[in-house]
Motif scaffolding. Structure first.
Motif, PDB file in Angstrom:
ATOM      1  N   GLN A 166       0.836  -1.199   0.000  1.00  0.00           N
ATOM      2  CA  GLN A 166       0.000   0.000   0.000  1.00  0.00           C
ATOM      3  C   GLN A 166       0.870   1.248   0.000  1.00  0.00           C
ATOM      4  N   GLU A 167       1.894   1.240   0.829  1.00  0.00           N
ATOM      5  CA  GLU A 167       2.750   2.419   0.956  1.00  0.00           C
ATOM      6  C   GLU A 167       3.611   2.653  -0.289  1.00  0.00           C
ATOM      7  N   LYS A 168       4.151   1.585  -0.866  1.00  0.00           N
ATOM      8  CA  LYS A 168       5.071   1.734  -1.998  1.00  0.00           C
ATOM      9  C   LYS A 168       4.362   1.940  -3.330  1.00  0.00           C
ATOM     10  N   TYR A 169       3.178   1.302  -3.479  1.00  0.00           N
ATOM     11  CA  TYR A 169       2.559   1.288  -4.803  1.00  0.00           C
ATOM     12  C   TYR A 169       1.120   1.817  -4.833  1.00  0.00           C
ATOM     13  N   GLY A 171      -1.398   0.181  -3.302  1.00  0.00           N
ATOM     14  CA  GLY A 171      -2.315  -0.950  -3.172  1.00  0.00           C
ATOM     15  C   GLY A 171      -3.025  -1.270  -4.466  1.00  0.00           C
ATOM     16  N   TRP A 172      -4.323  -1.528  -4.381  1.00  0.00           N
ATOM     17  CA  TRP A 172      -5.095  -1.987  -5.543  1.00  0.00           C
ATOM     18  C   TRP A 172      -5.359  -0.884  -6.562  1.00  0.00           C
ATOM     19  N   GLN A 173      -4.866   0.320  -6.319  1.00  0.00           N
ATOM     20  CA  GLN A 173      -4.910   1.356  -7.347  1.00  0.00           C
ATOM     21  C   GLN A 173      -3.826   1.132  -8.403  1.00  0.00           C
ATOM     22  N   ASN A 174      -2.893   0.241  -8.110  1.00  0.00           N
ATOM     23  CA  ASN A 174      -1.725   0.051  -8.963  1.00  0.00           C
ATOM     24  C   ASN A 174      -1.774  -1.317  -9.635  1.00  0.00           C
ATOM     25  N   ILE A 175      -1.514  -1.358 -10.924  1.00  0.00           N
ATOM     26  CA  ILE A 175      -1.558  -2.588 -11.709  1.00  0.00           C
ATOM     27  C   ILE A 175      -0.511  -3.604 -11.251  1.00  0.00           C
ATOM     28  N   SER A 176       0.536  -3.150 -10.565  1.00  0.00           N
ATOM     29  CA  SER A 176       1.584  -4.069 -10.117  1.00  0.00           C
ATOM     30  C   SER A 176       1.065  -5.095  -9.113  1.00  0.00           C
ATOM     31  N   MET A 177      -0.081  -4.796  -8.479  1.00  0.00           N
ATOM     32  CA  MET A 177      -0.661  -5.755  -7.528  1.00  0.00           C
ATOM     33  C   MET A 177      -1.009  -7.076  -8.203  1.00  0.00           C
ATOM     34  N   VAL A 178      -1.295  -7.040  -9.485  1.00  0.00           N
ATOM     35  CA  VAL A 178      -1.677  -8.265 -10.206  1.00  0.00           C
ATOM     36  C   VAL A 178      -0.563  -9.295 -10.118  1.00  0.00           C
ATOM     37  N   ASN A 179       0.670  -8.886 -10.392  1.00  0.00           N
ATOM     38  CA  ASN A 179       1.793  -9.826 -10.357  1.00  0.00           C
ATOM     39  C   ASN A 179       2.174 -10.214  -8.934  1.00  0.00           C
ATOM     40  N   TYR A 180       2.133  -9.247  -8.006  1.00  0.00           N
ATOM     41  CA  TYR A 180       2.474  -9.581  -6.624  1.00  0.00           C
ATOM     42  C   TYR A 180       1.474 -10.577  -6.034  1.00  0.00           C
ATOM     43  N   PHE A 181       0.209 -10.374  -6.345  1.00  0.00           N
ATOM     44  CA  PHE A 181      -0.804 -11.305  -5.840  1.00  0.00           C
ATOM     45  C   PHE A 181      -0.647 -12.682  -6.482  1.00  0.00           C
ATOM     46  N   ASN A 182      -0.297 -12.708  -7.750  1.00  0.00           N
ATOM     47  CA  ASN A 182      -0.094 -13.987  -8.427  1.00  0.00           C
ATOM     48  C   ASN A 182       1.079 -14.751  -7.815  1.00  0.00           C
ATOM     49  N   ASP A 183       2.134 -14.039  -7.447  1.00  0.00           N
ATOM     50  CA  ASP A 183       3.279 -14.680  -6.784  1.00  0.00           C
ATOM     51  C   ASP A 183       2.863 -15.266  -5.442  1.00  0.00           C
ATOM     52  N   PHE A 184       2.059 -14.523  -4.687  1.00  0.00           N
ATOM     53  CA  PHE A 184       1.543 -15.009  -3.402  1.00  0.00           C
ATOM     54  C   PHE A 184       0.670 -16.243  -3.600  1.00  0.00           C
ATOM     55  N   ALA A 185      -0.230 -16.195  -4.577  1.00  0.00           N
ATOM     56  CA  ALA A 185      -1.108 -17.330  -4.842  1.00  0.00           C
ATOM     57  C   ALA A 185      -0.310 -18.559  -5.266  1.00  0.00           C
ATOM     58  N   ASN A 186       0.713 -18.339  -6.079  1.00  0.00           N
ATOM     59  CA  ASN A 186       1.553 -19.442  -6.536  1.00  0.00           C
ATOM     60  C   ASN A 186       2.254 -20.120  -5.357  1.00  0.00           C
ATOM     61  N   LEU A 187       2.666 -19.322  -4.388  1.00  0.00           N
ATOM     62  CA  LEU A 187       3.261 -19.876  -3.171  1.00  0.00           C
ATOM     63  C   LEU A 187       2.240 -20.721  -2.403  1.00  0.00           C
ATOM     64  N   CYS A 188       1.003 -20.233  -2.329  1.00  0.00           N
ATOM     65  CA  CYS A 188      -0.063 -20.995  -1.653  1.00  0.00           C
ATOM     66  C   CYS A 188      -0.294 -22.336  -2.346  1.00  0.00           C
ATOM     67  N   PHE A 189      -0.348 -22.321  -3.675  1.00  0.00           N
ATOM     68  CA  PHE A 189      -0.537 -23.573  -4.417  1.00  0.00           C
ATOM     69  C   PHE A 189       0.636 -24.521  -4.160  1.00  0.00           C
ATOM     70  N   GLU A 190       1.836 -23.953  -4.124  1.00  0.00           N
ATOM     71  CA  GLU A 190       3.056 -24.752  -3.952  1.00  0.00           C
ATOM     72  C   GLU A 190       3.102 -25.411  -2.577  1.00  0.00           C
ATOM     73  N   ARG A 191       2.739 -24.670  -1.534  1.00  0.00           N
ATOM     74  CA  ARG A 191       2.884 -25.167  -0.167  1.00  0.00           C
ATOM     75  C   ARG A 191       1.657 -25.911   0.347  1.00  0.00           C
ATOM     76  N   PHE A 192       0.472 -25.561  -0.143  1.00  0.00           N
ATOM     77  CA  PHE A 192      -0.750 -26.131   0.431  1.00  0.00           C
ATOM     78  C   PHE A 192      -1.616 -26.892  -0.568  1.00  0.00           C
ATOM     79  N   GLY A 193      -1.310 -26.753  -1.847  1.00  0.00           N
ATOM     80  CA  GLY A 193      -2.198 -27.267  -2.888  1.00  0.00           C
ATOM     81  C   GLY A 193      -2.292 -28.778  -2.961  1.00  0.00           C
ATOM     82  N   ASP A 194      -1.338 -29.504  -2.350  1.00  0.00           N
ATOM     83  CA  ASP A 194      -1.438 -30.959  -2.330  1.00  0.00           C
ATOM     84  C   ASP A 194      -2.601 -31.430  -1.470  1.00  0.00           C
TER      85      ASP A 194
END
Length: 574
Positions: A166-169, A171-194
């Motif tokens: 929120q402070e750097k970009y 938050g959701w006003q910035n398109i960069s959130m799309v990639n950061y959220f995707n990285d977070f989701a990918n980590l969730c799939f990697e660690r918990f998706g089994d």
């Protein structure tokens, strides 16, 4: 032999006619708001309860967790009722075994919870640091659920954006959130998706956009009127689509799970069903609510009525382009169809009429719709000022989703009622009535052919309720009970001389236990009337129920008609 063939053909025709009539199209002109339907829930229907990370976990600064926008927002004086925070809330971070034990006692088939983004990625940027203690917490929770035969349904974003983003970009006003959220989701799939097979990308993104970036009532508290909500929503939709594609390309074949989104929607009913302007206003109200997100996800673009109204008002303001962002043709194709199931959250209904808001006074998300919201003074309102009990609106909303979006697989992800009734006991008779009425309307929608697969009561625990904080009232002795808005199935007590939070069951817990007793196939065949009879004995003094008249199921009715017809033929033959 001829007699038996005649009976067989007659039975087949009767069965076909009755089955077809049971799944006929919903009649929007019918007013049967008060009727109660005794029917059967589908085999495998899943009953559960839900929560979210910031509202229940506590431990806001423990074990390497980073700050979220709600940590910062709630610590600002005057932002939350009585300046409460979610710093400790239910202490769910420390009570995994206790809470799962309660779920097991409730006979839950699933538990819907969210993962705190800053708990596992403190800055929100995966390349910076992954907090393994946070990952371990969710692994323990997921494993504990599965050991108790409770299916985890996991939300990846329930409003607690990492504060750094929120402070750097912005938050959701910035398109960069799309990639950061995707990285977070990918980590969730990697660690918990089994182990996790049901993923929800966003919970109620409309509130994120409107309350967070338009009115400022929620974190991060921005008041970007007329633009902020639309821009935030635009980026959230893109982020959802990217995560769906990431799962589809990289994880689906290995993990065989599903990715959906949870959208909240109030139903809008025309004040005058013979007035075309009211009919159009009610449709517009629902499209600006749930259609705002669902239409791009299912059809590739925003509802036409949103594009028309916002575009026209933007032009009247002298703007060169619409305040509603646009998708490119490539983005439309990319976004369309990115939903394996749709989560639907629903609490209440409004009557809607046409009301023109001149754009010269400035436009907001609310004035762009040109509608006025009304309530019937006869509607029960046991909870907060916005939540009236209007069960029939639930069925109508579900049929709207069926009609508009191709009858998708639906999970009810939030449904419950808030309370402001002051009493000296855990009195929630009105909540039992709310659940009974709303669940029955959901059952009617299933009869209409709506593809509902599960129901999540909101919520499991007494918890922090965003800008409402906690409402407190005194109990006997030195006990203080923190009540929630919306309310729990289970509440908790905090003693002044003892910081421990003790889970206690609400009366509606007995109702929930009975409604959720679908552990075996034999129980899954029980009709709603059978379940209601289970509930009736312990709740005689709390509920008025009709149990004398039970409408037979289709099969029973077919057998009865066939038997009468056979007796008639035999008498005639003799």
């Amino acid at each position: 032999m001829m007699l038996l063939q005649c009976v067989g053909r007659t039975f087949h025709v009767l069965l076909l006619v009755l089955c077809l009539s049971a799944a006929e199209d919903f009649d929007w002109t019918t007013d049967n708001h008060d009727s109660f339907y005794y029917g059967t829930f589908p085999s495998g229907f899943s009953w559960g309860a839900g929560s979210s990370a910031y509202q229940t976990e506590g431990a806001w600064d423990k074990d390497g967790k980073g700050l979220s926008i709600w940590d910062v927002f709630s610590h600002k004086k005057g932002k939350i009722f009585l300046n409460d925070t979610g710093d400790s809330s239910c202490d769910g971070y420390y009570k995994v075994k206790d809470d799962v034990s309660l779920m097991k006692e409730l006979n839950l088939k699933h538990y819907q919870f969210s993962i705190s983004w800053p708990r596992i990625i403190p800055t929100g940027i995966r390349s910076d640091h992954v907090n393994e203690k946070g990952v371990k917490f969710y692994n323990v929770l997921i494993d504990e659920l599965l050991e108790n035969n409770i299916t985890p349904i996991v939300t990846m974003y329930h409003w607690d954006l990492p504060q750094v983003l929120q402070e750097k970009y912005g938050g959701w006003q910035n398109i960069s959130m799309v990639n950061y959220f995707n990285d977070f989701a990918n980590l969730c799939f990697e660690r918990f998706g089994d182990r996790v097979k049901h993923w929800i990308t966003f919970s109620n993104p409309r509130s994120v956009a409107v309350e967070g970036y338009e009115t400022g009532e929620h974190a991060p508290g921005l008041k970007l009127r007329g633009t902020g909500a639309y821009r935030a929503a635009h980026h959230i939709i893109k982020a959802h689509a990217k995560v769906w594609h990431t799962y589809d390309s990289n994880w689906r074949s290995k993990q065989r799970g599903m990715v959906g989104i949870s959208l909240s929607g109030e139903w809008g009913e025309p004040v005058d069903i013979t007035n075309q302007k009211d009919i159009e206003a009610a449709e517009r109200y629902v499209q600006f609510y749930i259609g705002w997100f669902a239409t791009p996800i299912f059809h590739g673009d925003y509802p036409q009525v949103m594009k028309d109204f916002i575009g026209r008002k933007s032009a009247q303001q002298g703007l060169g382009t619409s305040r509603l962002p646009t998708f490119s043709s490539q983005e439309k194709s990319y976004i369309k169809g990115t939903c394996d199931f749709l989560g639907v959250g629903h609490f209440t209904t409004r009557y809607i009429t046409q009301k023109n808001f001149p754009s010269t006074r400035g436009s907001t998300y609310f004035t762009d719709r040109d509608v006025a919201e009304l309530v019937d003074p006869r509607w029960p309102d046991p909870g907060s000022e916005w939540l009236y009990s209007v069960p029939w609106g639930f069925r109508r909303l579900l049929n709207f989703v069926k009609t508009q979006f191709g009858n998708p697989m639906i999970f009810i992800t939030e449904n419950g009622v808030s309370e402001k009734t002051m009493c000296t006991e855990l009195c929630d008779d009105w909540r039992i009535q709310y659940y009974k009425d709303y669940i029955n309307e959901m059952l009617k929608a299933i009869r209409d052919g709506v593809n509902v697969k599960g129901y999540t009561a909101w919520s499991l625990l007494d918890k922090f309720e965003w800008d409402e904080g906690y409402s407190e009232r005194s109990r006997t002795g030195r006990e203080k009970l923190k009540r929630l808005v919306p309310p729990p199935i289970i509440s908790w007590l905090q003693l002044e001389e003892n910081p421990r939070k003790i889970r206690i069951m609400q009366r509606c817990q007995r109702f929930g236990q009975c409604m959720m007793r679908f552990r075996h196939e034999e129980e899954q065949r029980n009709s709603a009337a059978d379940i209601l009879r289970l509930i009736y004995d312990p709740l005689t003094s709390h509920m008025e129920m009709v149990t004398e008249i039970v409408v037979p199921t289709v099969c029973t009715l077919c057998i009865l008609i066939s038997a009468i017809f056979l007796m008639f033929l035999l008498r005639k033959h003799n």
